[in-house]
Scaffold this motif. Structure first.
Motif, PDB file in Angstrom:
ATOM      1  N   ARG A 133       0.902  -1.293  -0.353  1.00  0.00           N
ATOM      2  CA  ARG A 133      -0.230  -0.218   0.137  1.00  0.00           C
ATOM      3  C   ARG A 133       0.831   1.074   0.364  1.00  0.00           C
ATOM      4  O   ARG A 133       0.785   1.867  -0.268  1.00  0.00           O
ATOM      5  CB  ARG A 133      -1.063  -0.479   0.949  1.00  0.00           C
ATOM      6  CG  ARG A 133      -2.555  -1.027   0.543  1.00  0.00           C
ATOM      7  CD  ARG A 133      -3.242  -0.797   2.260  1.00  0.00           C
ATOM      8  NE  ARG A 133      -2.722  -1.281   3.443  1.00  0.00           N
ATOM      9  CZ  ARG A 133      -2.650  -1.937   3.653  1.00  0.00           C
ATOM     10  NH1 ARG A 133      -3.131  -2.737   4.063  1.00  0.00           N
ATOM     11  NH2 ARG A 133      -2.528  -2.268   5.647  1.00  0.00           N
ATOM     12  N   ARG A 180       2.665   2.132  -3.085  1.00  0.00           N
ATOM     13  CA  ARG A 180       1.332   2.409  -4.475  1.00  0.00           C
ATOM     14  C   ARG A 180       0.940   3.856  -4.103  1.00  0.00           C
ATOM     15  O   ARG A 180       1.253   4.418  -5.614  1.00  0.00           O
ATOM     16  CB  ARG A 180       0.147   1.288  -3.803  1.00  0.00           C
ATOM     17  CG  ARG A 180      -0.825   1.826  -5.022  1.00  0.00           C
ATOM     18  CD  ARG A 180      -2.208   1.226  -5.479  1.00  0.00           C
ATOM     19  NE  ARG A 180      -2.329  -0.020  -6.052  1.00  0.00           N
ATOM     20  CZ  ARG A 180      -1.926  -0.369  -7.241  1.00  0.00           C
ATOM     21  NH1 ARG A 180      -1.831   0.901  -8.314  1.00  0.00           N
ATOM     22  NH2 ARG A 180      -1.732  -1.970  -7.883  1.00  0.00           N
ATOM     23  N   ASP A 181       0.836   4.148  -2.515  1.00  0.00           N
ATOM     24  CA  ASP A 181       0.739   6.289  -2.698  1.00  0.00           C
ATOM     25  C   ASP A 181       1.983   6.518  -2.740  1.00  0.00           C
ATOM     26  O   ASP A 181       1.917   7.464  -3.764  1.00  0.00           O
ATOM     27  CB  ASP A 181       0.453   5.536  -1.442  1.00  0.00           C
ATOM     28  CG  ASP A 181      -0.527   5.183  -0.898  1.00  0.00           C
ATOM     29  OD1 ASP A 181      -1.537   4.954  -1.806  1.00  0.00           O
ATOM     30  OD2 ASP A 181      -0.799   4.607   0.867  1.00  0.00           O
ATOM     31  N   ARG A 227     -10.758  -1.803  -4.511  1.00  0.00           N
ATOM     32  CA  ARG A 227      -9.994  -1.149  -4.555  1.00  0.00           C
ATOM     33  C   ARG A 227      -9.714   0.367  -3.534  1.00  0.00           C
ATOM     34  O   ARG A 227      -9.385   1.392  -3.974  1.00  0.00           O
ATOM     35  CB  ARG A 227      -8.621  -1.377  -5.690  1.00  0.00           C
ATOM     36  CG  ARG A 227      -8.624  -2.649  -6.433  1.00  0.00           C
ATOM     37  CD  ARG A 227      -7.697  -2.316  -7.539  1.00  0.00           C
ATOM     38  NE  ARG A 227      -6.427  -1.723  -7.192  1.00  0.00           N
ATOM     39  CZ  ARG A 227      -5.439  -1.563  -8.209  1.00  0.00           C
ATOM     40  NH1 ARG A 227      -5.987  -2.804  -9.245  1.00  0.00           N
ATOM     41  NH2 ARG A 227      -3.938  -0.919  -8.108  1.00  0.00           N
ATOM     42  N   SER A 228      -9.445  -0.185  -2.550  1.00  0.00           N
ATOM     43  CA  SER A 228     -10.397   1.369  -1.732  1.00  0.00           C
ATOM     44  C   SER A 228      -8.569   2.489  -2.115  1.00  0.00           C
ATOM     45  O   SER A 228      -9.172   3.348  -1.002  1.00  0.00           O
ATOM     46  CB  SER A 228      -9.893   1.328  -0.060  1.00  0.00           C
ATOM     47  OG  SER A 228      -8.929   0.321   0.235  1.00  0.00           O
ATOM     48  N   ASP A 229      -7.597   1.818  -2.138  1.00  0.00           N
ATOM     49  CA  ASP A 229      -5.962   2.709  -2.241  1.00  0.00           C
ATOM     50  C   ASP A 229      -6.581   3.607  -3.848  1.00  0.00           C
ATOM     51  O   ASP A 229      -6.206   4.511  -3.465  1.00  0.00           O
ATOM     52  CB  ASP A 229      -4.774   1.484  -2.593  1.00  0.00           C
ATOM     53  CG  ASP A 229      -4.861   0.578  -3.526  1.00  0.00           C
ATOM     54  OD1 ASP A 229      -6.134  -0.347  -3.839  1.00  0.00           O
ATOM     55  OD2 ASP A 229      -4.235   0.121  -4.704  1.00  0.00           O
ATOM     56  N   SER A 286      -9.392   6.020  -3.019  1.00  0.00           N
ATOM     57  CA  SER A 286      -8.533   6.929  -1.597  1.00  0.00           C
ATOM     58  C   SER A 286      -7.996   7.742  -2.478  1.00  0.00           C
ATOM     59  O   SER A 286      -7.903   9.203  -2.146  1.00  0.00           O
ATOM     60  CB  SER A 286      -8.179   6.210  -1.043  1.00  0.00           C
ATOM     61  OG  SER A 286      -9.019   6.006   0.560  1.00  0.00           O
ATOM     62  N   GLU A 287      -6.811   7.786  -3.178  1.00  0.00           N
ATOM     63  CA  GLU A 287      -6.045   8.192  -4.239  1.00  0.00           C
ATOM     64  C   GLU A 287      -6.678   9.422  -5.008  1.00  0.00           C
ATOM     65  O   GLU A 287      -6.320  10.448  -5.220  1.00  0.00           O
ATOM     66  CB  GLU A 287      -5.316   7.504  -4.905  1.00  0.00           C
ATOM     67  CG  GLU A 287      -4.450   8.085  -5.472  1.00  0.00           C
ATOM     68  CD  GLU A 287      -2.923   9.430  -4.490  1.00  0.00           C
ATOM     69  OE1 GLU A 287      -2.311   9.917  -5.233  1.00  0.00           O
ATOM     70  OE2 GLU A 287      -2.960   9.277  -3.292  1.00  0.00           O
TER      71      GLU A 287
END
Length: 420
Positions: free
Chosen positions: A12, A15-16, A212-214, A217-218
């Motif tokens: 995670r 990815r961020d 895919r909350s990542d 959220s992004e």
């Protein structure tokens, strides 16, 4: 060769950080393809080393340093080392050459993601190429995921992304947050990219997870950043409102085993009321300004759903009216599908099915599972269970999302068992 150890928290974090690192490296070297390749190598190195050795104190700086040195190493390993190094250095403005050499330990603490977002949406690129490139660079989507979002073959999308990278390199686009005039030129593509990133996160197009909350959220974070940059733009506010009002339902969309729960069966007590309140306030303020756009209309529709205490309380005539306006603004087959559902809820399933017949000739929906899924739902409501079973099964065979596939298969099985 053994696979590197997997760590969900590290994945995670990587990815961020990926778009921020790509932005920083691209700012330094001005070569999109080389920068992207180097960042991918740095991410692989981090995925291997961090779970074993621990995450460094400055993970973003670590990734930038590794990626920068990868580019330098690649340049120096070529036979024409001097010519290539001179070319790379010539792409970097003189002030940056003095302040930040490739191997410097000084890493600026700025988030380059917004500049990367606007750079990828440069008007020198076609809108479709700009959006595809940004989904890859900023959103972290795979070529296959982007191809599904555009409803084109993966090979076609790979060529489109490759050409976009070459165009960026040849254009000499400055890497910086654009001027107000440039912002206005690129804003439409930027918002479309953020919309697609959010959609892929909210309903993943493939794999075992519905969300895919990542990604979602992004997308929300970046849209907030654009909203802060352009606080008076109604469509930016509308898109942020749409994301918040939609994402507010996320916790109620899946059951204990990750199974999909449709909107009319969700426990509305699990919806995020703070996100709903913020989204309603944003879209209400945007609509009051007088100039209405597609994102504001979609946000208004989401607000009508979210403000209904029960599914039976949903104001479907208002939703249908809003979709009618949206249909006149947008030639989007997914909007047309939603309009058919709203029509069925107001005027009956046969009226909705009649609208679907007109969509059968739309090449963009040919073979798309959502058309079959909507038709199956309306056929079931119309009492034609045999045809509904066929279309539920067809839709299940055409989606690569396991939760959606399971839901559609279960619906077919339920109707089959009821007939028996």
């Amino acid at each position: 060769m053994t696979s590197p150890p997997r760590d969900a928290r590290t994945e995670r974090l990587l990815r961020d950080l990926a778009p921020q690192v790509l932005g920083a490296v691209l700012r330094r070297f001005r070569d999109f393809t080389a920068s992207e390749d180097a960042v991918q190598e740095a991410l692989i190195a981090a995925a291997t080393q961090w779970p074993r050795d621990g995450v460094p104190d400055e993970p973003r700086a670590w990734l930038i340093q590794v990626a920068s040195r990868r580019i330098t190493d690649h340049v120096r390993s070529e036979a024409a080392r001097r010519r290539r190094e001179a070319f790379v250095i010539s792409l970097v403005p003189p002030e940056q050459q003095l302040a930040l050499a490739p191997d410097s330990d000084e890493i600026p603490e700025q988030d380059d993601t917004l500049a990367l977002l606007f750079m990828c949406c440069h008007p020198a690129l076609s809108p479709s190429s700009a959006i595809a490139l940004t989904l890859r660079a900023v959103g972290g989507l795979t070529t296959a995921e982007i191809a599904r979002a555009f409803m084109v073959p993966e090979a076609t999308m790979a060529q489109r992304i490759s050409r976009a990278k070459q165009s960026i390199k040849a254009s000499g686009v400055p890497f910086q947050v654009p001027t107000p005039e440039e912002q206005a030129q690129r804003l439409g593509a930027v918002l479309h990219v953020l919309y697609l990133i959010f959609n892929e996160g909210y309903t993943t197009s493939s794999g075992p997870e519905l969300h895919r909350s990542d990604l979602s959220s992004e997308a929300i974070r970046l849209t907030r950043t654009v909203h802060a940059l352009l606080p008076d733009d109604g469509e930016v506010a509308g898109l942020l409102a749409l994301m918040l009002l939609t994402d507010a339902r996320r916790a109620a969309r899946t059951g204990p085993a990750g199974e999909l729960i449709p909107l009319d069966e969700q426990d509305r007590g699990r919806w995020d009321q703070r996100a709903i309140a913020e989204g309603v306030a944003l879209v209400s303020a945007a609509l009051s300004r007088g100039s209405v756009g597609p994102y504001q209309l979609q946000a208004a529709i989401a607000a009508v759903h979210d403000e209904a205490a029960r599914a039976d309380d949903t104001d479907w005539p208002q939703i249908l009216a809003l979709y009618g306006v949206l249909m006149r603004m947008s030639d989007n087959p997914m909007v047309a599908l939603s309009h058919a559902i709203a029509t069925a809820m107001v005027h009956g399933p046969r009226a909705g099915l009649a609208l679907l017949s007109a969509l059968d000739a739309d090449a963009r929906l040919a073979g798309h599972y959502r058309l079959d899924a909507v038709r199956a739902h309306l056929l079931e409501r119309a009492g034609d269970h045999e045809a509904a079973i066929e279309h539920y099964r067809r839709a299940a065979s055409r989606t690569t999302s396991i939760p959606e596939q399971s839901y559609l298969t279960t619906q077919a099985a339920r109707l089959r068992d009821a007939r028996r």
